[in-house]
Each structure stands twice: as C-alpha cells, then as structure tokens.
Design an enzyme around this catalytic site. Structure first.
Site, PDB file in Angstrom:
ATOM      1  N   GLY A   1      -8.242   2.318   2.663  1.00 40.34           N
ATOM      2  CA  GLY A   1      -9.580   2.683   3.087  1.00 40.34           C
ATOM      3  C   GLY A   1     -10.319   3.594   2.129  1.00 40.34           C
TER       4      GLY A   1
ATOM      5  N   ASP B   1      -0.287  -0.040  -4.647  1.00 37.35           N
ATOM      6  CA  ASP B   1      -1.686   0.369  -4.644  1.00 37.35           C
ATOM      7  C   ASP B   1      -1.847   1.632  -3.810  1.00 37.35           C
ATOM      8  OD1 ASP B   1      -4.413   0.631  -4.490  1.00 37.35           O
ATOM      9  OD2 ASP B   1      -4.796  -1.306  -3.554  1.00 37.35           O
TER      10      ASP B   1
ATOM     11  N   GLY C   1      -2.580   6.062  -4.959  1.00 37.99           N
ATOM     12  CA  GLY C   1      -1.995   7.274  -5.500  1.00 37.99           C
ATOM     13  C   GLY C   1      -1.160   7.073  -6.749  1.00 37.99           C
TER      14      GLY C   1
ATOM     15  N   MET D   1       0.842  -1.186   0.000  1.00 36.29           N
ATOM     16  CA  MET D   1       0.000   0.000   0.000  1.00 36.29           C
ATOM     17  C   MET D   1       0.885   1.248   0.000  1.00 36.29           C
ATOM     18  SD  MET D   1      -3.167  -0.971  -0.101  1.00 36.29           S
ATOM     19  CE  MET D   1      -3.821   0.694   0.101  1.00 36.29           C
TER      20      MET D   1
END
Length: 217
Positions: free
Chosen positions: A138, A169, A171, A133
């Site tokens: 979220g 994952d 932006g 991430m």
C-alpha cells in the site's frame, strides 16, 4: 540477480526523466493501487501505456487491486512483459495466469506477508514469477519485515529447479538485500532506496552487486 526499481518513489511529473535515471535496472516496477485492495491510490493503465510508448525497458506491473481477473489482461495487452496479480484478490488465479501468458506476458502471483506459500504450491507451474511482499502492501518507504524471510526460504524450496523468478518487494535496501538473497530471492524491488539515493543508477548496481555477493557465500 535482477533489480527492478519501483517508480512509486519517483517524480511523477517527470517520469520519462526519472526512468532515464535507472538505466542499469533490469525492469521498471510499476505499482498499481486502487484504494480498495490496499489503502492507497496510484497510477493505472493510461500511465503504463505512456511509459510503454517512451521506454523499451521491461515493464514489471504489480497490481494491488481488487478483481485482477477483469483488469490484469489489459496490462499485458498494453505491452507489459510481466504482470503480477495478488492471489488474495483473484477469483480464478490459474485461469488468469494462463490468460496473461496467452497474451504474451510473464504471469506472476503476489502474496501479502501473512499469506502462506504452501497453499499455492500446486499453482507454481502456472506462473513465471512469485512476488513476496516484505511489507504490508500500500505504501512505499516501509520497514522491512524479517518475519517473511522463512517464507522466502520455503518458496525457494518449493520452486526447486524451476526457472521461476522469486521477487521480494518492500523495504529492500543496502541493509536488507543480502538477507533476501541468502534466503533465496533473485529479483528485488527497491523504491525509496533507489530514488532517494544521490545517484539512483549507481544504487541499482550496488544493490545487484550485494545480492550477487551474498548468494556466493
């Protein structure tokens, strides 16, 4: 280099049409959130089953949920080719990864930005993909966290020559994808960057071309 657009930013009332707008995508990335592991609630198994019935594209399921040990196998059974569970939520991650593989899916482990990869280095042979991430999980549309770049590089070092995908994952856009590719990522989730584009499919191809070019330098 693979581009796996997240449908989190798509029009949920017209999902089949929205998926048709990203025909060049390597997979459809589906974010499943339970409002417990992350502070947001999204789609679940029934919607994934509906997508499977209407699309032959690879389904890349990202489970941001508590107790993935219980729920993840059902997504493999529903025909998803790849299922990511978060190591922070799994009680028995190796057993879960093996169960997903037994059911015919690619097993993937996801890590939040602050979770170190070295703690899970011994588990790499049990998975087919590592998802890092690059925002706090979220919500879509968040700003890319450059502080994760060293972890991408470290993960690539740990993977070595293994045929394990390294996915980022959060932006991912034309402003950030080159940095991710240079750090060692080869699979990219892009949500708002794709679906906010005038031509989502053209954006998929542009992002892939940029990643490939960055990797060559």
């Amino acid at each position: 280099m693979r581009i796996t657009p997240s449908i989190l930013n798509a029009d949920f009332a017209n999902l089949a049409t929205e998926i048709g707008r990203i025909d060049s995508a390597d997979a459809i990335h589906v974010d499943v959130m339970d409002n417990h592991f992350v502070p947001n609630l999204s789609i679940g198994l029934p919607v994934v089953e509906s997508i499977r019935a209407t699309s032959s594209k690879m389904l890349d399921i990202h489970l941001m949920i508590e107790d993935p040990d219980r729920w993840a196998p059902a997504y493999a059974e529903a025909g998803a080719e790849s299922v990511t569970f978060h190591v922070e939520a799994a009680h028995a991650p190796i057993r879960l990864a093996r169960e997903l593989r037994r059911l015919g899916a690619r097993a993937s482990m996801g890590l939040k930005p602050a979770t170190p990869i070295d703690a899970y280095a011994g588990m790499l042979d049990e998975v087919d993909m590592v998802l890092l991430m690059t925002v706090e999980p979220g919500f879509g549309g968040q700003k890319f966290l450059d502080l994760v770049l060293p972890k991408i590089k470290r993960t690539r070092e740990l993977l070595g020559e293994r045929p394990i995908w390294l996915q980022v994952d959060g932006g991912v856009s034309v402003e950030t994808i080159e940095r991710c590719a240079e750090a060692g990522a080869d699979t990219f989730v892009a949500g708002s960057a794709v679906y906010n584009a005038e031509d989502p499919d053209a954006m998929v191809n542009q992002l892939r071309d940029m990643a490939v070019a960055a990797c060559r330098h």
